[in-house]
Every structure is written in structure tokens, then in C-alpha cells.
Design a protein around this motif. Structure first.
Motif, PDB file in Angstrom:
ATOM      1  N   LEU A  56       1.147  -1.231  -0.224  1.00 27.65           N
ATOM      2  CA  LEU A  56      -0.182  -0.173  -0.030  1.00 27.65           C
ATOM      3  C   LEU A  56       0.239   1.282   0.183  1.00 27.65           C
ATOM      4  O   LEU A  56       0.227   2.366  -0.670  1.00 27.65           O
ATOM      5  N   TYR A  57       2.032   1.136   0.309  1.00 26.56           N
ATOM      6  CA  TYR A  57       2.842   2.450   0.288  1.00 26.56           C
ATOM      7  C   TYR A  57       3.475   2.858  -0.974  1.00 26.56           C
ATOM      8  O   TYR A  57       4.031   1.234  -1.652  1.00 26.56           O
TER       9      TYR A  57
ATOM     10  N   GLU B 289      -1.710   4.465  -0.125  1.00 23.82           N
ATOM     11  CA  GLU B 289      -2.718   4.624  -1.559  1.00 23.82           C
ATOM     12  C   GLU B 289      -3.698   3.412  -0.928  1.00 23.82           C
ATOM     13  O   GLU B 289      -3.787   2.340  -1.419  1.00 23.82           O
ATOM     14  N   PHE B 290      -4.242   4.017   0.271  1.00 23.84           N
ATOM     15  CA  PHE B 290      -5.504   3.623   0.925  1.00 23.84           C
ATOM     16  C   PHE B 290      -6.521   3.459   0.101  1.00 23.84           C
ATOM     17  O   PHE B 290      -7.381   2.181   0.018  1.00 23.84           O
ATOM     18  N   ASN B 291      -6.577   3.555  -1.154  1.00 22.92           N
ATOM     19  CA  ASN B 291      -8.068   3.696  -1.972  1.00 22.92           C
ATOM     20  C   ASN B 291      -8.217   2.735  -3.545  1.00 22.92           C
ATOM     21  O   ASN B 291      -8.818   3.208  -4.251  1.00 22.92           O
ATOM     22  N   ASP B 292      -6.979   2.655  -3.609  1.00 23.60           N
ATOM     23  CA  ASP B 292      -7.082   1.669  -4.429  1.00 23.60           C
ATOM     24  C   ASP B 292      -7.335   0.650  -4.626  1.00 23.60           C
ATOM     25  O   ASP B 292      -6.460  -0.754  -2.885  1.00 23.60           O
ATOM     26  N   GLY B 293      -8.247   0.225  -4.867  1.00 20.30           N
ATOM     27  CA  GLY B 293      -8.887  -1.540  -4.622  1.00 20.30           C
ATOM     28  C   GLY B 293      -8.203  -2.500  -5.022  1.00 20.30           C
ATOM     29  O   GLY B 293      -8.211  -3.841  -4.136  1.00 20.30           O
TER      30      GLY B 293
END
Length: 277
Positions: free
Chosen positions: A158-159, A167-171
């Protein structure tokens, strides 16, 4: 790895030993025998306070427990002594309960039970009150291990090192993080289960210690990067790749199924519309 040092509750120290194919449990005490009624009452009270049960600790049983030890399991006939073992199974000493229960369990059952217990990661956050220093140490290392697993997968997935952003919004990345973390937790539980199965061949609680070491060794091996692959990958890494591909495939099939059902529903609706309207 002396069982007497591990089997301790309150002021009581127990030891388990094997003799003539039978497994015994015994209270460790200086005199090795009951000399006075006062001494008997002292140990009986400790048994009641630490293991529960007011009437199950009669004088003859306590005397045998202190002098020669009481039999729990007969390896010659693969049978547990119910009268004596039940006193320790139905007690407040959870670890001792598990040790006695496992005496007549197959290594497959031990592995299955351990896997279920290891997957209950929330247990590390419970039972701190009244726990021994060793128990608290075990729980704290468990929490640290869980935290490191989550952190390692989060930073690796995620980083974004280029932008320095999470990038927590990247599904797609969140999916990979969830799958990778699940694989790590299952791999850890599986390794400990195999280790526990191996440890079940030894006398408890030594077998538990052996199983823990064996499980840690198995986990280290399956996480070892193999140099002849490009890039180097471990068994766990390959499992993560397969798991992620499987999730993508299932998701694709599910999506197509939903679309097909939706199209079929619309088609039926259109035909009914023509019939009734």
C-alpha cells in the motif's frame, strides 16, 4: 526443559513423568510425602484455589499426588485414566487441561486443534489480567508478530515509495494486502500445527516446547527465498501469487455470473412486459 518448571500454578509445581509405559503427574515438594494433617490441608487448599473443585481432592488422592504421583495415561493400552485425569481436565489451569487432554489424541487431531487455536489471533489481546509473566510474554510476542505481519504487507503493497504516500483507496492494492496477510497468518498457523503434531510424540509440556520450536523452524523454511527462481521467491510468496490469481479468477467468474443473471432477468422482464402490457 524440565516439566516441573513449566507446570506451575500459584504455589504449586507439578511434574509429569513416564514409568512402565504410564504417564504420571506429581506435586513437587521438599519432603516428598505428607507428614501431618496440617501439611495435607495446606496442599489440598492450594489445589482447590488453583485448580477448582472442593470435594475432588480427597486425602488419599492428594497423598498419592505428593508421594508417588497419580497415573494419567497408559501407553500400553492407549487409554486415559478417567478418574484421575478428569480432575485436571476440569480445572481452572487451562494449559494443564490441554496437556492432559492431548495425552490420548492423535497427532492429526493435535495439529487440527493447534491450527484452530493459532488462527484465533484475537486471543493474544485477551487474558492479560492474572496471567503469569511467561503468559504475558507469549501474548506480547504474539501481538508483535501480528503487527509486524500487517506492517510488512502494508508497506510492501500500500505504500508508494516514489510519491511517499499510502494508497488505501486503491482497490486492487487493498485486495492484494488482504490476500497476502491472510496467507501469512494461515502459513504461520499451519507451521505451528505441524510443529505441535511433531511435539505430540514427546511428554507434555516438553512436547509443547518442542512443537513451538519445530513450528518456528517450519515457518522459517517456507519463507526462505529460493535463489534459483527469478526473482527469488519462497513457498509463501508463490502461495500468495496463486491466491491472488485465484481471487481474481473467482471475482471475474462472479462478475460474469452476475451480469448473466442480470441479462436473463431483464430478458424475462421484457417478455413479461409484452404479455401483460
Amino acid at each position: 526443559m524440565n516439566s516441573g518448571k513449566l507446570l506451575k500454578v500459584g504455589d504449586l509445581s507439578f511434574k509429569m513423568f513416564k514409568e512402565d509405559g504410564k504417564i504420571y503427574i506429581k506435586i513437587k515438594n521438599k519432603n516428598n510425602e505428607i507428614l501431618t494433617l496440617r501439611e495435607y490441608e495446606k496442599y489440598r487448599k492450594q489445589l482447590q484455589q488453583n485448580l477448582g473443585g472442593k470435594w475432588k481432592w480427597d486425602r488419599n488422592f492428594v497423598a498419592q499426588l505428593m508421594e508417588k504421583g497419580v497415573p494419567l495415561y497408559d501407553e500400553n493400552v492407549l487409554k486415559r485414566f478417567r478418574n484421575s485425569s478428569s480432575k485436571f481436565i476440569n480445572s481452572q489451569f487451562d494449559d494443564l487441561t490441554k496437556y492432559v487432554q492431548r495425552l490420548d489424541e492423535s497427532f492429526l487431531k493435535v495439529a487440527g486443534t493447534t491450527f484452530k487455536e493459532e488462527m484465533k489471533i484475537w486471543e493474544s489481546f485477551k487474558g492479560w489480567k492474572g496471567g503469569s509473566k511467561l503468559t504475558k510474554l507469549g501474548k506480547s510476542t504474539g501481538i508483535a508478530g501480528i503487527g509486524l505481519t500487517f506492517y510488512d504487507n502494508a508497506t510492501g503493497t500500500l505504500y508508494n515509495e516514489k510519491t511517499g504516500q499510502w494508497e488505501f483507496n486503491d482497490g486492487e492494492k487493498m485486495k492484494k494486502f488482504a490476500v497476502d496477510t491472510s496467507v501469512d497468518l494461515v502459513a504461520g498457523a499451519g507451521a505451528m500445527a505441524l510443529g505441535a503434531a511433531a511435539g505430540s510424540f514427546f511428554l507434555p509440556p516438553l512436547g509443547t516446547a518442542v512443537g513451538a520450536v519445530a513450528g518456528a523452524g517450519i515457518y522459517a523454511v517456507i519463507n526462505l527465498k529460493i535463489s534459483w527462481t527469478e526473482p527469488p521467491k519462497s513457498v509463501v510468496d508463490v502461495t500468495k501469487d496463486v491466491a491472488n490469481e485465484t481471487v481474481d479468477t473467482v471475482r471475474e467468474v462472479a462478475s460474469k455470473t452476475v451480469d448473466a443473471v442480470g441479462n436473463l432477468t431483464c430478458s424475462i422482464g421484457n417478455k413479461l412486459d409484452k404479455v401483460f402490457w
